[in-house]
Write a protein that holds these residues in place. Structure first.
Motif, short mmCIF file in Angstrom:
data_model
loop_
_atom_site.label_atom_id
_atom_site.label_comp_id
_atom_site.label_asym_id
_atom_site.label_seq_id
_atom_site.Cartn_x
_atom_site.Cartn_y
_atom_site.Cartn_z
N ASP A 71 0.84 -1.19 0.00
CA ASP A 71 0.00 0.00 0.00
C ASP A 71 0.88 1.25 0.00
O ASP A 71 2.01 1.23 0.50
CB ASP A 71 -0.90 0.04 1.24
CG ASP A 71 -1.97 -1.04 1.24
OD1 ASP A 71 -2.31 -1.54 0.15
OD2 ASP A 71 -2.47 -1.36 2.33
N VAL A 72 0.34 2.33 -0.54
CA VAL A 72 1.02 3.62 -0.52
C VAL A 72 0.10 4.63 0.16
O VAL A 72 -1.07 4.77 -0.23
CB VAL A 72 1.35 4.11 -1.95
CG1 VAL A 72 2.02 5.49 -1.90
CG2 VAL A 72 2.25 3.11 -2.66
N VAL A 73 0.62 5.31 1.17
CA VAL A 73 -0.15 6.34 1.87
C VAL A 73 0.28 7.70 1.33
O VAL A 73 1.46 8.05 1.37
CB VAL A 73 0.05 6.27 3.39
CG1 VAL A 73 -0.68 7.42 4.09
CG2 VAL A 73 -0.45 4.93 3.93
N VAL A 74 -0.68 8.44 0.82
CA VAL A 74 -0.42 9.77 0.26
C VAL A 74 -1.02 10.82 1.20
O VAL A 74 -2.23 10.82 1.44
CB VAL A 74 -1.03 9.91 -1.15
CG1 VAL A 74 -0.78 11.32 -1.70
CG2 VAL A 74 -0.46 8.86 -2.08
N MET A 75 -0.17 11.69 1.73
CA MET A 75 -0.63 12.74 2.63
C MET A 75 -0.88 14.02 1.84
O MET A 75 -0.02 14.48 1.10
CB MET A 75 0.42 13.01 3.71
CG MET A 75 0.77 11.82 4.56
SD MET A 75 1.97 12.24 5.87
CE MET A 75 3.44 12.55 4.88
N VAL A 76 -2.08 14.57 1.98
CA VAL A 76 -2.40 15.85 1.34
C VAL A 76 -2.89 16.82 2.40
O VAL A 76 -3.55 16.43 3.37
CB VAL A 76 -3.45 15.69 0.22
CG1 VAL A 76 -2.94 14.78 -0.88
CG2 VAL A 76 -4.77 15.17 0.76
N SER A 77 -2.56 18.08 2.22
CA SER A 77 -2.97 19.06 3.22
C SER A 77 -4.48 19.25 3.18
O SER A 77 -5.12 19.07 2.14
CB SER A 77 -2.27 20.40 2.98
OG SER A 77 -2.61 20.92 1.71
N GLY A 78 -5.04 19.61 4.33
CA GLY A 78 -6.47 19.84 4.41
C GLY A 78 -7.27 18.58 4.19
O GLY A 78 -6.99 17.53 4.76
N ASP A 79 -8.28 18.68 3.33
CA ASP A 79 -9.13 17.53 3.00
C ASP A 79 -8.84 17.08 1.57
O ASP A 79 -8.74 17.93 0.67
CB ASP A 79 -10.60 17.92 3.13
CG ASP A 79 -11.51 16.77 2.78
OD1 ASP A 79 -11.66 15.86 3.61
OD2 ASP A 79 -12.06 16.75 1.66
N PRO A 80 -8.70 15.78 1.32
CA PRO A 80 -8.37 15.31 -0.03
C PRO A 80 -9.36 15.72 -1.10
O PRO A 80 -9.00 15.84 -2.27
CB PRO A 80 -8.35 13.78 0.14
CG PRO A 80 -8.04 13.55 1.57
CD PRO A 80 -8.72 14.68 2.30
N GLY A 81 -10.61 15.94 -0.71
CA GLY A 81 -11.64 16.28 -1.68
C GLY A 81 -11.66 17.73 -2.09
O GLY A 81 -12.48 18.14 -2.93
N TYR A 82 -10.75 18.54 -1.53
CA TYR A 82 -10.78 19.98 -1.80
C TYR A 82 -9.43 20.44 -2.33
O TYR A 82 -8.51 20.72 -1.57
CB TYR A 82 -11.15 20.74 -0.52
CG TYR A 82 -11.57 22.18 -0.77
CD1 TYR A 82 -12.76 22.47 -1.42
CD2 TYR A 82 -10.76 23.23 -0.36
CE1 TYR A 82 -13.15 23.77 -1.66
CE2 TYR A 82 -11.14 24.54 -0.59
CZ TYR A 82 -12.33 24.80 -1.24
OH TYR A 82 -12.71 26.11 -1.48
N TYR A 83 -9.31 20.46 -3.67
CA TYR A 83 -8.10 20.93 -4.35
C TYR A 83 -6.83 20.23 -3.85
O TYR A 83 -5.98 20.83 -3.21
CB TYR A 83 -7.95 22.45 -4.20
CG TYR A 83 -9.06 23.22 -4.87
CD1 TYR A 83 -9.09 23.35 -6.26
CD2 TYR A 83 -10.09 23.78 -4.14
CE1 TYR A 83 -10.12 24.04 -6.90
CE2 TYR A 83 -11.12 24.47 -4.76
CZ TYR A 83 -11.12 24.59 -6.13
OH TYR A 83 -12.15 25.27 -6.75
N SER A 84 -6.74 18.95 -4.16
CA SER A 84 -5.58 18.18 -3.74
C SER A 84 -5.11 17.27 -4.87
O SER A 84 -5.65 17.31 -5.98
CB SER A 84 -5.90 17.34 -2.50
OG SER A 84 -6.59 16.15 -2.85
#
Length: 208
Positions: A71-84
């Motif tokens: 598995d690969v864990v991808v960290m995105v700032s804020g919420d993934p559903g909002y401009y990520s």
């Protein structure tokens, strides 16, 4: 095995705003993808990792290579559903490969700080994007939540809104560095926002 890409929202910045299930995925990850700051803050020293840069194809290639074995864990700032990065991942991988864990967005936190309901707000991103004239037009009772950048700053956006017939006395909140110790929220008007301290990365909340 059917390995997955787990996209986790890591909140607006401060570690305490990461939801527990996202933190659990990060702590258990063997491969982490994220910004330089996120990796420095949250990744174990010996973990396999990839920094997200402007070269998105190289990030996608890294994920594809790792996905054959884990598995690969991808960290995105804020919420993934909002401009990520989620949008690019949807274009590159089958949906069954994606698992999304939501996070707290800076936009969400800005409205929370102001104790302002946001279900009727008009949410815009001028972060790396050009404004849409229709979304900027004044309507009575409108509420805007706007992501800013170095081109569309609090000053230039205030000027834009004034040109789109927003009253000069319209109330504006400039919410900067949310969740950090040096968080700053300034209440002003559109007229004053043109002349006062300029913010290049903040949430701008405008209430008609």
């Amino acid at each position: 095995m059917d390995y997955k890409i787990i996209i986790v929202g890591i909140g607006p910045g401060a570690p305490e705003y990461i939801v527990p299930i996202a933190k659990q995925q990060i702590d258990n990850a063997k491969v982490l993808v994220g910004s330089k700051r996120a990796l420095e803050t949250l990744a174990a020293p010996d973990i396999t990792s990839k920094i997200i840069t402007g070269d998105i194809p190289s990030v996608i290639s890294f994920i594809q290579a790792q996905l054959y074995k884990q598995d690969v864990v991808v960290m995105v700032s804020g919420d993934p559903g909002y401009y990520s990065l989620l949008a690019a991942l949807r274009r590159s991988f089958p949906l069954k490969k994606l698992q999304v864990i939501p996070g707290i967005s800076s936009m969400q936190l800005a409205f929370a700080r102001l104790a302002l309901p946001w279900q009727a707000a008009r949410l815009l991103s001028l972060h790396g994007r050009k404004p849409d004239k229709q979304s900027l037009c004044f309507t009575e009772g409108a509420i805007l939540g706007i992501l800013t950048d170095t081109i569309y700053t609090s000053k230039t956006i205030a000027e834009l809104l004034l040109r789109h017939n927003w009253p000069r006395t319209t109330k504006v909140y400039l919410c900067a560095r949310l969740s950090y110790e040096n968080e700053e929220i300034i209440e002003t008007t559109l007229e004053n926002a043109v002349q006062t301290k300029e913010f290049s990365h903040c949430i701008m909340v405008v209430t008609a």
